[in-house]
Design a protein around this motif. Structure first.
Motif, PDB file in Angstrom:
ATOM      1  N   GLY A 117      -0.542   2.613  -2.772  1.00  0.00           N
ATOM      2  CA  GLY A 117       0.565   2.710  -1.829  1.00  0.00           C
ATOM      3  C   GLY A 117       1.850   2.065  -2.300  1.00  0.00           C
ATOM      4  O   GLY A 117       2.705   1.720  -1.500  1.00  0.00           O
ATOM      5  N   HIS A 118       1.995   1.891  -3.578  1.00  0.00           N
ATOM      6  CA  HIS A 118       3.182   1.286  -4.202  1.00  0.00           C
ATOM      7  C   HIS A 118       3.413  -0.154  -3.764  1.00  0.00           C
ATOM      8  O   HIS A 118       4.531  -0.641  -3.791  1.00  0.00           O
ATOM      9  CB  HIS A 118       4.435   2.142  -3.970  1.00  0.00           C
ATOM     10  CG  HIS A 118       4.290   3.505  -4.548  1.00  0.00           C
ATOM     11  ND1 HIS A 118       4.437   3.759  -5.879  1.00  0.00           N
ATOM     12  CD2 HIS A 118       3.951   4.685  -3.979  1.00  0.00           C
ATOM     13  CE1 HIS A 118       4.224   5.031  -6.108  1.00  0.00           C
ATOM     14  NE2 HIS A 118       3.912   5.606  -4.976  1.00  0.00           N
ATOM     15  N   TRP A 119       2.356  -0.837  -3.329  1.00  0.00           N
ATOM     16  CA  TRP A 119       2.495  -2.265  -3.021  1.00  0.00           C
ATOM     17  C   TRP A 119       1.230  -3.039  -3.351  1.00  0.00           C
ATOM     18  O   TRP A 119       1.248  -4.253  -3.436  1.00  0.00           O
ATOM     19  CB  TRP A 119       2.898  -2.501  -1.560  1.00  0.00           C
ATOM     20  CG  TRP A 119       1.786  -2.275  -0.582  1.00  0.00           C
ATOM     21  CD1 TRP A 119       1.411  -1.093  -0.049  1.00  0.00           C
ATOM     22  CD2 TRP A 119       0.917  -3.267  -0.035  1.00  0.00           C
ATOM     23  NE1 TRP A 119       0.345  -1.275   0.787  1.00  0.00           N
ATOM     24  CE2 TRP A 119       0.031  -2.598   0.820  1.00  0.00           C
ATOM     25  CE3 TRP A 119       0.801  -4.632  -0.189  1.00  0.00           C
ATOM     26  CZ2 TRP A 119      -0.971  -3.258   1.522  1.00  0.00           C
ATOM     27  CZ3 TRP A 119      -0.198  -5.296   0.518  1.00  0.00           C
ATOM     28  CH2 TRP A 119      -1.058  -4.607   1.361  1.00  0.00           C
ATOM     29  N   LEU A 120       0.101  -2.351  -3.574  1.00  0.00           N
ATOM     30  CA  LEU A 120      -1.175  -3.025  -3.790  1.00  0.00           C
ATOM     31  C   LEU A 120      -1.780  -2.603  -5.125  1.00  0.00           C
ATOM     32  O   LEU A 120      -1.572  -1.488  -5.577  1.00  0.00           O
ATOM     33  CB  LEU A 120      -2.131  -2.675  -2.650  1.00  0.00           C
ATOM     34  CG  LEU A 120      -3.476  -3.368  -2.620  1.00  0.00           C
ATOM     35  CD1 LEU A 120      -3.274  -4.867  -2.356  1.00  0.00           C
ATOM     36  CD2 LEU A 120      -4.344  -2.784  -1.521  1.00  0.00           C
ATOM     37  N   LEU A 121      -2.533  -3.483  -5.712  1.00  0.00           N
ATOM     38  CA  LEU A 121      -3.286  -3.291  -6.952  1.00  0.00           C
ATOM     39  C   LEU A 121      -2.386  -3.272  -8.183  1.00  0.00           C
ATOM     40  O   LEU A 121      -1.166  -3.231  -8.085  1.00  0.00           O
ATOM     41  CB  LEU A 121      -4.160  -2.041  -6.895  1.00  0.00           C
ATOM     42  CG  LEU A 121      -5.206  -2.027  -5.775  1.00  0.00           C
ATOM     43  CD1 LEU A 121      -5.978  -0.717  -5.797  1.00  0.00           C
ATOM     44  CD2 LEU A 121      -6.154  -3.202  -5.878  1.00  0.00           C
ATOM     45  N   THR A 122      -3.034  -3.335  -9.320  1.00  0.00           N
ATOM     46  CA  THR A 122      -2.348  -3.357 -10.605  1.00  0.00           C
ATOM     47  C   THR A 122      -3.062  -2.396 -11.555  1.00  0.00           C
ATOM     48  O   THR A 122      -4.150  -1.906 -11.239  1.00  0.00           O
ATOM     49  CB  THR A 122      -2.377  -4.769 -11.224  1.00  0.00           C
ATOM     50  OG1 THR A 122      -3.744  -5.111 -11.514  1.00  0.00           O
ATOM     51  CG2 THR A 122      -1.771  -5.804 -10.282  1.00  0.00           C
ATOM     52  N   ALA A 123      -2.482  -2.178 -12.702  1.00  0.00           N
ATOM     53  CA  ALA A 123      -3.123  -1.314 -13.701  1.00  0.00           C
ATOM     54  C   ALA A 123      -4.485  -1.879 -14.106  1.00  0.00           C
ATOM     55  O   ALA A 123      -5.425  -1.121 -14.366  1.00  0.00           O
ATOM     56  CB  ALA A 123      -2.214  -1.163 -14.915  1.00  0.00           C
ATOM     57  N   ASP A 124      -4.616  -3.201 -14.144  1.00  0.00           N
ATOM     58  CA  ASP A 124      -5.893  -3.830 -14.502  1.00  0.00           C
ATOM     59  C   ASP A 124      -7.029  -3.418 -13.579  1.00  0.00           C
ATOM     60  O   ASP A 124      -8.178  -3.324 -14.003  1.00  0.00           O
ATOM     61  CB  ASP A 124      -5.770  -5.357 -14.480  1.00  0.00           C
ATOM     62  CG  ASP A 124      -5.178  -5.909 -15.752  1.00  0.00           C
ATOM     63  OD1 ASP A 124      -5.379  -5.299 -16.811  1.00  0.00           O
ATOM     64  OD2 ASP A 124      -4.532  -6.960 -15.690  1.00  0.00           O
ATOM     65  N   ALA A 125      -6.736  -3.179 -12.333  1.00  0.00           N
ATOM     66  CA  ALA A 125      -7.773  -2.816 -11.373  1.00  0.00           C
ATOM     67  C   ALA A 125      -8.396  -1.463 -11.679  1.00  0.00           C
ATOM     68  O   ALA A 125      -9.478  -1.150 -11.196  1.00  0.00           O
ATOM     69  CB  ALA A 125      -7.193  -2.808  -9.961  1.00  0.00           C
ATOM     70  N   TYR A 126      -7.749  -0.658 -12.484  1.00  0.00           N
ATOM     71  CA  TYR A 126      -8.206   0.696 -12.784  1.00  0.00           C
ATOM     72  C   TYR A 126      -8.823   0.823 -14.176  1.00  0.00           C
ATOM     73  O   TYR A 126      -9.001   1.934 -14.677  1.00  0.00           O
ATOM     74  CB  TYR A 126      -7.035   1.675 -12.639  1.00  0.00           C
ATOM     75  CG  TYR A 126      -6.615   1.857 -11.198  1.00  0.00           C
ATOM     76  CD1 TYR A 126      -7.140   2.883 -10.431  1.00  0.00           C
ATOM     77  CD2 TYR A 126      -5.729   0.972 -10.610  1.00  0.00           C
ATOM     78  CE1 TYR A 126      -6.774   3.041  -9.104  1.00  0.00           C
ATOM     79  CE2 TYR A 126      -5.356   1.113  -9.280  1.00  0.00           C
ATOM     80  CZ  TYR A 126      -5.885   2.148  -8.541  1.00  0.00           C
ATOM     81  OH  TYR A 126      -5.535   2.289  -7.225  1.00  0.00           O
TER      82      TYR A 126
END
Length: 128
Positions: free
Chosen positions: A75-84
């Protein structure tokens, strides 16, 4: 600091979201790193521009001349590339291409159009 009235009432929600986002991002990134580390894939931080980084993922045998530019959800506010990381690894293995996940800026710290500007910067970088 919220209890002492140092934050305006309309900012209390932003502060709560920021605190929630930090713990969710940290937890998912830690889990994703642990899982992906055991699955035979090269992960490398790349500089897309002076102020924008990405996570480059290359599965064994991936053709480095082929690249997928990936913009994670949240949603353009949560998580980072690392999470994927685990998904990025599978994407690289399946396509035999290098995958670069862009660490774009997110609200509320960096409001729109910061993320869009980062996407355009990454697109131009990838085309070079």
């Amino acid at each position: 600091w919220l209890r002492h009235g140092k934050v305006r009432p309309n900012m209390a929600g932003v502060a709560a979201l920021t605190c929630t986002r930090a713990s969710v991002n940290a937890t998912t990134a830690l889990f994703a790193r642990a899982v992906a580390a055991h699955e035979g894939c090269a992960f490398e931080k790349v500089a897309i521009s002076q102020n924008l980084d990405g996570l480059s993922v290359a599965a064994a045998g991936a053709d480095d001349s082929r690249m997928i530019l990936y913009f994670h959800g949240g949603g353009h506010w949560l998580l980072t590339a690392d999470a994927y990381r685990r998904f990025l690894r599978r994407l690289s293995f399946t396509t035999q291409a290098r995958v670069v996940a862009v660490a774009y800026r997110k609200a509320p710290k960096d409001p729109f159009p910061a993320g869009l500007d980062d996407a355009l910067t990454a697109w131009n970088w990838a085309r070079e």
